[in-house]
Structures are given as C-alpha cells and as structure tokens.
Enzyme design. Structure first.
Site, PDB file in Angstrom:
ATOM      1  N   GLU A 125     -10.600  64.149 -26.764  1.00 53.86           N
ATOM      2  CA  GLU A 125     -11.651  64.014 -25.763  1.00 53.86           C
ATOM      3  C   GLU A 125     -11.375  62.813 -24.866  1.00 53.86           C
ATOM      4  O   GLU A 125     -10.742  61.835 -25.296  1.00 53.86           O
ATOM      5  CB  GLU A 125     -13.012  63.832 -26.439  1.00 53.86           C
ATOM      6  CG  GLU A 125     -13.080  62.634 -27.370  1.00 53.86           C
ATOM      7  CD  GLU A 125     -14.349  62.616 -28.211  1.00 53.86           C
ATOM      8  OE1 GLU A 125     -15.407  62.335 -27.641  1.00 53.86           O
ATOM      9  OE2 GLU A 125     -14.262  62.870 -29.423  1.00 53.86           O
ATOM     10  N   LYS A 127     -11.711  59.327 -23.130  1.00 56.53           N
ATOM     11  CA  LYS A 127     -12.296  58.064 -23.586  1.00 56.53           C
ATOM     12  C   LYS A 127     -13.106  57.469 -22.437  1.00 56.53           C
ATOM     13  O   LYS A 127     -12.546  56.944 -21.479  1.00 56.53           O
ATOM     14  CB  LYS A 127     -11.214  57.087 -24.040  1.00 56.53           C
ATOM     15  CG  LYS A 127     -11.756  55.806 -24.660  1.00 56.53           C
ATOM     16  CD  LYS A 127     -10.622  54.929 -25.176  1.00 56.53           C
ATOM     17  CE  LYS A 127     -11.181  53.684 -25.869  1.00 56.53           C
ATOM     18  NZ  LYS A 127     -11.928  52.818 -24.940  1.00 56.53           N
ATOM     19  N   ASP A 129     -15.216  55.059 -20.197  1.00 55.66           N
ATOM     20  CA  ASP A 129     -15.245  53.608 -20.004  1.00 55.66           C
ATOM     21  C   ASP A 129     -16.683  53.196 -19.704  1.00 55.66           C
ATOM     22  O   ASP A 129     -17.084  53.059 -18.550  1.00 55.66           O
ATOM     23  CB  ASP A 129     -14.313  53.210 -18.854  1.00 55.66           C
ATOM     24  CG  ASP A 129     -14.062  51.711 -18.826  1.00 55.66           C
ATOM     25  OD1 ASP A 129     -14.432  51.024 -19.790  1.00 55.66           O
ATOM     26  OD2 ASP A 129     -13.498  51.228 -17.834  1.00 55.66           O
ATOM     27  N   TYR A 236     -20.620  61.574 -29.055  1.00 56.02           N
ATOM     28  CA  TYR A 236     -19.315  61.949 -29.599  1.00 56.02           C
ATOM     29  C   TYR A 236     -19.130  61.655 -31.094  1.00 56.02           C
ATOM     30  O   TYR A 236     -18.147  62.075 -31.679  1.00 56.02           O
ATOM     31  CB  TYR A 236     -18.176  61.288 -28.815  1.00 56.02           C
ATOM     32  CG  TYR A 236     -18.253  59.785 -28.667  1.00 56.02           C
ATOM     33  CD1 TYR A 236     -18.077  58.935 -29.749  1.00 56.02           C
ATOM     34  CD2 TYR A 236     -18.497  59.211 -27.422  1.00 56.02           C
ATOM     35  CE1 TYR A 236     -18.135  57.562 -29.607  1.00 56.02           C
ATOM     36  CE2 TYR A 236     -18.558  57.832 -27.261  1.00 56.02           C
ATOM     37  CZ  TYR A 236     -18.374  57.017 -28.356  1.00 56.02           C
ATOM     38  OH  TYR A 236     -18.438  55.647 -28.214  1.00 56.02           O
ATOM     39  N   LYS A 324      -4.180  55.324 -24.684  1.00 50.44           N
ATOM     40  CA  LYS A 324      -4.594  54.680 -23.433  1.00 50.44           C
ATOM     41  C   LYS A 324      -3.692  55.102 -22.275  1.00 50.44           C
ATOM     42  O   LYS A 324      -2.503  55.399 -22.449  1.00 50.44           O
ATOM     43  CB  LYS A 324      -4.558  53.151 -23.590  1.00 50.44           C
ATOM     44  CG  LYS A 324      -5.394  52.615 -24.745  1.00 50.44           C
ATOM     45  CD  LYS A 324      -6.881  52.908 -24.569  1.00 50.44           C
ATOM     46  CE  LYS A 324      -7.562  52.007 -23.577  1.00 50.44           C
ATOM     47  NZ  LYS A 324      -7.723  50.636 -24.049  1.00 50.44           N
ATOM     48  N   CYS A 418      -0.255  16.371 -25.670  1.00 47.33           N
ATOM     49  CA  CYS A 418      -1.534  17.058 -25.492  1.00 47.33           C
ATOM     50  C   CYS A 418      -2.225  16.545 -24.238  1.00 47.33           C
ATOM     51  O   CYS A 418      -2.415  15.330 -24.083  1.00 47.33           O
ATOM     52  CB  CYS A 418      -2.424  16.839 -26.716  1.00 47.33           C
ATOM     53  SG  CYS A 418      -4.093  17.503 -26.533  1.00 47.33           S
ATOM     54  N   CYS A 421      -5.781  14.624 -25.563  1.00 49.18           N
ATOM     55  CA  CYS A 421      -5.824  13.374 -26.329  1.00 49.18           C
ATOM     56  C   CYS A 421      -4.544  12.553 -26.236  1.00 49.18           C
ATOM     57  O   CYS A 421      -4.498  11.417 -26.711  1.00 49.18           O
ATOM     58  CB  CYS A 421      -6.149  13.652 -27.791  1.00 49.18           C
ATOM     59  SG  CYS A 421      -4.806  14.458 -28.701  1.00 49.18           S
ATOM     60  N   CYS A 442      -0.802  20.511 -30.655  1.00 47.38           N
ATOM     61  CA  CYS A 442      -1.184  19.099 -30.661  1.00 47.38           C
ATOM     62  C   CYS A 442      -1.263  18.608 -32.096  1.00 47.38           C
ATOM     63  O   CYS A 442      -1.806  19.284 -32.980  1.00 47.38           O
ATOM     64  CB  CYS A 442      -2.535  18.934 -29.968  1.00 47.38           C
ATOM     65  SG  CYS A 442      -3.291  17.315 -30.193  1.00 47.38           S
ATOM     66  N   CYS A 448      -8.612  14.943 -31.714  1.00 47.80           N
ATOM     67  CA  CYS A 448      -8.482  15.634 -30.427  1.00 47.80           C
ATOM     68  C   CYS A 448      -9.796  16.319 -30.091  1.00 47.80           C
ATOM     69  O   CYS A 448     -10.218  17.253 -30.775  1.00 47.80           O
ATOM     70  CB  CYS A 448      -7.353  16.664 -30.484  1.00 47.80           C
ATOM     71  SG  CYS A 448      -7.102  17.545 -28.931  1.00 47.80           S
TER      72      CYS A 448
END
Length: 717
Positions: A125, A127, A129, A236, A324, A418, A421, A442, A448
């Site tokens: 079936e 799909k 959206d 469905y 998909k 990083c 920090c 990091c 941090c």
C-alpha cells in the site's frame, strides 16, 4: 412522520431521538463524503443537524460521544492529556532499493524456516505522508483518538479527530466490542493550497507542506480550527481488538471498509517479489497525480499467524517494511560550517546553507557527519553543493561542485580543541582493533558546559523524563543562572519558586530590551518586574516536574545518557533487572559486564560503556542525588503468564520445529530471558541434535535439559 417538538420531549424520548439522529446523519455524511452520492437536499440535511443541536442544548447531559455536533468543533481544551497506548504504535524499518526488499523477504523466510523459493504473500500500500493517529471504539462508538507520540504514549486529540469526515463516529455493521483502528491523517494538495491562500489573505504564516499543515491542524487546542480545515484519513492497521474478524491483513482492510472507514483504494495483494516491485514502480509513476503526498510503499506479510510468529525487533515489526522513494536533491551554497558539541562530547560539524526548497521543505542546515567526511568531500565555505533529503532523514551534502568553487577558497581545518570549553578534542583509538574513531570528542567531561547542557536536554526529552515545559531554551537559561548543573537540580527547582520566577522575569525583560534595540528605540531603565505570567509558568513547570517524580525504570536508564544506551537497550536492561534495587545491585557486582553481555541485543561495547558509567564515582553520586527525589517503578512483568516467566533459557544444537531466531523470540515473549551461555543461573537448556559444550555445561551445573518437543509442550501449557 411529524417530529415531536423539542420542548415537549421527555428525557427518555430525547435520548432515543439523539440516537436516531446520530445514526441518520452519519449515514448521510458517508453518502456525501465517501460515496459522492447524497440522497437528501442540503436543506433537509441542515434540518436534521439543527434538530440534533436543539435537543442537545435542552438536554446537555445526553450529548453522545458520536454526536454530529462534534463535526463542527467542541469546546476548546486547555491542553492535551497523555494517552498510554494499549499496544505500542511502532515505526517501520526502511528499504531504499530492490535488493533490500528481497533481503526483507529472505529474512522472513529464514526466521520462519521456509524454503528460499516458497512464496510469501504481502499486502502492498502507498505510504501516506501524514500524521499517525489511533482511534478507539467501544461498542462501535468512537471514545478516544490519540497521536502516535513516542509510540508508547501519545496525546488525546479526540475532539479534533471527531471533526474529520473520514473518521466515523459510529461504526457500521457489527464491529468488535473493543477496536482500535490506526491510520494516517493527511491533507490533499487541493486542500493545502486553499488553506495557504486563506493564511496569506489573513496575514498569517503559510505552511511548508501538506504534512505539516495536517499535523498542525489536528493538534489545535480549539477543535473548531481543525473543523475549518479539510482533512482526510486512511485506515491501515489496528491496535487493541477484542476479537479478530479476519486471519489476513487483506481481510482486515476489507473489514475496515465494511465498518465505514476509508481504506486506500490502491492497496494490492502481491505473491512474488516481481509483483511487489511492479506495484512499487506503478505507484511511483502515479505519485505526482494522486493528489496527496506519499513517500514510499509499505509491505506487510499478509497472514496474521505468520505476523504473530515473526513478532518484533526493537521498535519495528519483523513482518513489515517501508520501501522508500529515492531521495530528492537540490543545489545550494555552503555558507558556513559550525561545530556543535553533543552530550557525549562529540564535535559534530553542521553545514549552514543558503536556504533552498527540497521536496516542499525549506532546508537551511545539513549534516557533515565528521571531519573525515569533510575531507572526503573537500567541502569548503563558499562551495556550491548538492544536498539530498529522503523523507524525514536529516539532509546531507552529497557532493561539492568543484567547477563552481570561488577563487581563493581554503580547505576547512577541523578544530582540535573544544569550541565551548577549550579542552583538547581527540579521536579515540579502539584497543581491540587499533582503529581510530571517526568522531573527535571533547575531553572536558563534566567541566564542559556544552556536555552538561546537552545531557540535561537529553534527560528531559520525550524518550527520557519528558518534562513538559522544560525545553532546551529554559535548560540553557537555568544553567547560565547557576540553577541547573545535574539532573537532581531539576527537581530541586520545585523548592525554589521565587528564584525561578526572578530568572524568568529578568529573561523576559532582557528580551524586551533586545527587541527595542532592534527597532532602534531607547532602552527603558526599569527593574524587571515579576508578573503573574511568571508565577503561572513556575506553577505549571513545578506541576510538570512533580508529575515526573514517578518514573519507570527503563525511562530512567535511558535518561542517564550513557553512551551507546538508547531507548531499546534501556528497555532490555529494565526487563532483565525489573526493579531499581536489582539494577543498582547488578551494576555494583563484579560480574556486571558478563551479566550485561549475556542479554540478547547487548554486546561488549555497550556493556563496557554501562560499566564505565558506574565505575565513575561522580556519576554514582549524581545518580544517588537524583534518586533521592524519585519513585522508580518496576518494569511490568510480561503480559502473558507462562511456565517460563523470569527463567533463563539457553538454546543449543539444531532445532527442527522452528528456527533458532523464532525460538528466542517466542521465549522472550513469554517472559523468559534468553542467554547465549550456560551458567549456574541458567534454568533450562533446550538441546537439539548436535548439542555440544553447552549441553555438557548444563549437566555440570545440574541445569534442567529439555528436547525441543518437551520445550514446546512446556510453553504451550
């Protein structure tokens, strides 16, 4: 027949009349909206609705759940309440190629022990959206409608769903006593265009795509807004059901049609891989002309007894997959590369793009994954790039168009410190493989701020404690003001209402000054005043935090933010230990790692990460401070009581009646723990022909040994 005047009706007569009107109006709604074949005039239809409204106005206590008045909106609710789904609303695994669809069918055959050439019928079936929704009917009447949410817990949007003409308020025929029908709320392209025209005319923001407009419409606090927008619904699948009216997926869809639901007319039953792929190509070619958005095709094993045998893995059924459509692409300019620091210290590069529309969605950011990916692409600031977006997948940069590169561009240098920090950012080396980790992290740990804030955001997120009203912005604000440093501090906020209110007032005042500055106005030098709005926010926030002081064990484990431990793994662990006390005791045990590795679905890397977490004293102390605020509920026992509930089972040798994979799945469904090794804690060893060392270990430890037939007889009882 002349209808009795409303003011002359008795209560009993009114109830009977409302029942008649609900049925008659629902029948005319179906003829008009679904069949496109009305049998009465608009004036006659309006008269029926006016009489229904007049009776309800006089007999307010008799308003029915399936009342036609719900179609035009009900009284606005203040907020959505939570709904625990009787059966989880699971997501689907994805396939992106013909080969992956073939592999899906192969996995099904292997799990069921079928021959490679044995056909497996599936329903196929489109799909849709849109927005997933679940509709609960009791004795044929709609009593509750909810969003999918996180699959376990959704939002009650019953008044809004009642306004959608495709959703029957009362079912036709003879439905099961309890029936949860699930499907997709969507908006057609025609309705979407009309809505955006109205929005633009009224000076309101327009929606990006039909899915967003459908989702926004059903989550309105005022159902009359939902009623003013044209929405549709395709059924469905199902959730809780008191009796099964069919033995196949196809038969269930036919039953849905008989009960009054709209089922996608393009659904088809396929028996071979060639038929499946032909259907996919056909739907793909019709995609642009359907009048509504789809992003692929869903395949489900047709026989329900096979679905039951296949069961589930993680959050997805083994018996279904979404094929998909290919990703959509577009060209744009890479304007900047921003480094974000995650809760585990990972330095994640994010591409800031010149806004471009891809598949109806405006894209401004894309993932660059890591520094190796940047080097592979040779992505530079100012480059023209091709981006790709597939469904809800985060957009990514597919390639750089070097021929459009501006002169003087320089290769991007990934930072080794990083950005938050200043600590060193390193790429760890796996001691076992000797390979360097693709991610740079990091080393700042708890010093941090980025990691602290991100860990707190993860803690309160939907899959964790799900504290309503405590979002990312508020986490950052409270952290900056010194109110939040660790999870326990969240619950301590409930004892600091004045401080919280003051911080919110100051923040509001600062935002006001920023707006004035942006508008070129002079700043107003007045002290921030605490207003009723802050008190209301604090009151709501306190209530939300208090509500989450009682938390299931699996949610607590997931919220801790242990590396490699997500929702599924947390649930596996919680099922094993059941109670908080048992879990904490297990983590302190010398054989903790061995115990964790024995769990199906948890490997050495995950077990090591969990043990590393509990080996750090500051983590244990922080957890102790958190637990002082909480009531952690035990993981519920398996729904089915069985002779093997809570027992540890090991399968060895060749099984002849079922595959090893199916045997494990059935044992776990009955509450057993399936282990890969035999120890003194093993309760049962199921030994087939060819059993070797595990059978010897079982005899050594005096563990009960069963052959396959004895095992099947045991679990059947």
């Amino acid at each position: 027949m002349t209808s009795k005047p409303v003011d002359k009706l008795t209560s009993a007569e009114a109830a009977k009349e409302l029942d008649r009107l609900a049925r008659e109006i629902a029948q005319h709604d179906r003829r008009y909206h679904a069949d496109d074949a009305p049998t009465i005039s608009d004036a006659e239809y309006d008269a029926l609705r006016l009489r229904n409204a007049a009776i309800e106005d006089r007999f307010a206590l008799l308003v029915r759940p399936d009342s036609p008045s719900h179609r035009i909106g009900a009284r606005a609710s203040e907020k959505f309440t939570k709904v625990i789904h009787a059966r989880p609303m699971l997501s689907l695994d994805n396939a992106f190629s013909d080969e992956e669809v073939g592999e899906f069918l192969g996995r099904v055959r292997r799990f069921l022990g079928l021959k490679e050439d044995e056909e497996i019928a599936v329903t196929a079936e489109p799909k849709i959206d849109g927005l997933s929704a679940s509709l609960r009917y009791e004795k044929g009447v709609l009593v509750q409608g909810a969003t999918r949410g996180d699959g376990q817990e959704g939002e009650d949007i019953t008044p809004n769903l009642r306004t959608i003409s495709d959703i029957p308020l009362r079912l036709k025929g003879k439905p099961p006593a309890v029936l949860e029908v699930r499907g997709e709320v969507y908006m057609t392209h025609k309705a979407f265009e009309a809505l955006n025209k109205r929005q633009a005319k009224d000076g309101k923001p327009v929606y990006a795509n039909p899915r967003n407009s459908a989702a926004g419409s059903v989550r309105q606090l005022d159902p009359s807004i939902t009623a003013s927008r044209t929405l549709n619904f395709f059924a469905y699948t199902w959730g809780e059901i008191s009796e099964m009216p069919s033995r196949t997926q196809w038969g269930m869809l036919e039953k849905f049609r008989d009960l009054g639901f709209a089922v996608n007319p393009l659904v088809k039953r396929c028996e071979t891989l060639d038929q499946i792929l032909k259907f996919y190509r056909d739907i793909e070619s019709k995609r642009a002309k359907l009048g509504y958005d789809i992003d692929g095709v869903v395949y489900k094993v047709d026989r329900l007894d096979l679905q039951e045998r296949l069961g589930f893995v993680s959050r997805s059924p083994r018996w279904a997959i979404a094929h998909k459509f290919p990703a959509e692409q577009a060209e744009t300019v890479l304007e900047d590369i921003e480094i974000q620091v995650g809760r585990t210290g990972k330095l994640a590069p994010v591409a800031r793009l010149k806004p471009v529309t891809v598949g109806g969605v405006v894209v401004r950011n894309a993932t660059l994954h890591n520094e190796d990916e940047i080097a592979r692409l040779d992505a530079r600031i100012g480059d023209t790039v091709v981006i790709q977006r597939a469904g809800d997948v985060i957009p990514q940069i597919l390639k750089v168009l070097v021929d459009k590169r501006p002169r003087g561009s320089k290769p991007y240098k990934f930072p080794d410190k990083c950005p938050v920090c200043g600590s060193h950012a390193v790429r760890e080396v796996d001691e076992k493989t000797g390979k360097q980790d693709v991610d740079r992290r990091c080393t700042g740990g708890l010093i941090c701020d980025a990691q602290t804030v991100e860990r707190l955001k993860y803690f309160v997120a939907r899959d964790g404690f799900d504290i309503e009203g405590l979002g990312g912005t508020m986490i950052e604000l409270f952290h900056d003001k010194g109110l939040l440093k660790e999870p326990a501090d969240i619950f301590a906020l409930t004892e600091k209402p004045e401080k919280v209110s003051k911080v919110l007032a100051e923040h509001r005042a600062a935002l006001s000054e920023e707006r004035r500055a942006a508008e070129g106005k002079e700043p107003v030098k007045t002290k921030a005043k605490k207003e009723d709005r802050e008190d209301k926010v604090v009151e709501n926030l306190t209530a939300a935090i208090e509500h989450r002081r009682t938390i299931p064990l699996d949610r607590l484990i997931n919220a801790l933010g242990i590396r490699h431990v997500g929702e599924t793994t947390a649930r596996l662990i919680a099922r094993q230990y059941r109670t908080l006390a048992a879990f904490l005791k297990g983590m302190k045990a010398e054989n903790a790692r061995e115990e964790l590795e024995s769990l199906e679905g948890i490997g050495g890397i995950v077990a090591e990460a969990i043990c590393d977490f509990f080996d750090e004293k500051h983590n244990v102390k922080a957890l102790d401070r958190l637990l002082a605020w909480l009531d952690v509920t035990a993981m519920a026992a398996p729904a089915k009581s069985s002779p093997v509930s809570g027992k540890t089972v090991v399968f060895t040798g060749t099984l002849e009646k079922m595959t090893r994979q199916e045997a494990k799945a059935r044992a776990e469904a009955l509450g057993a723990k399936v282990s890969g090794s035999v120890s003194v804690k093993t309760d049962i060893v199921v030994a087939g022909p060819g059993a070797g060392s595990k059978l010897a270990e079982a005899k050594k430890h005096n563990v009960e040994v069963l052959d396959e037939d004895s095992w099947l007889k045991l679990i059947a009882g």
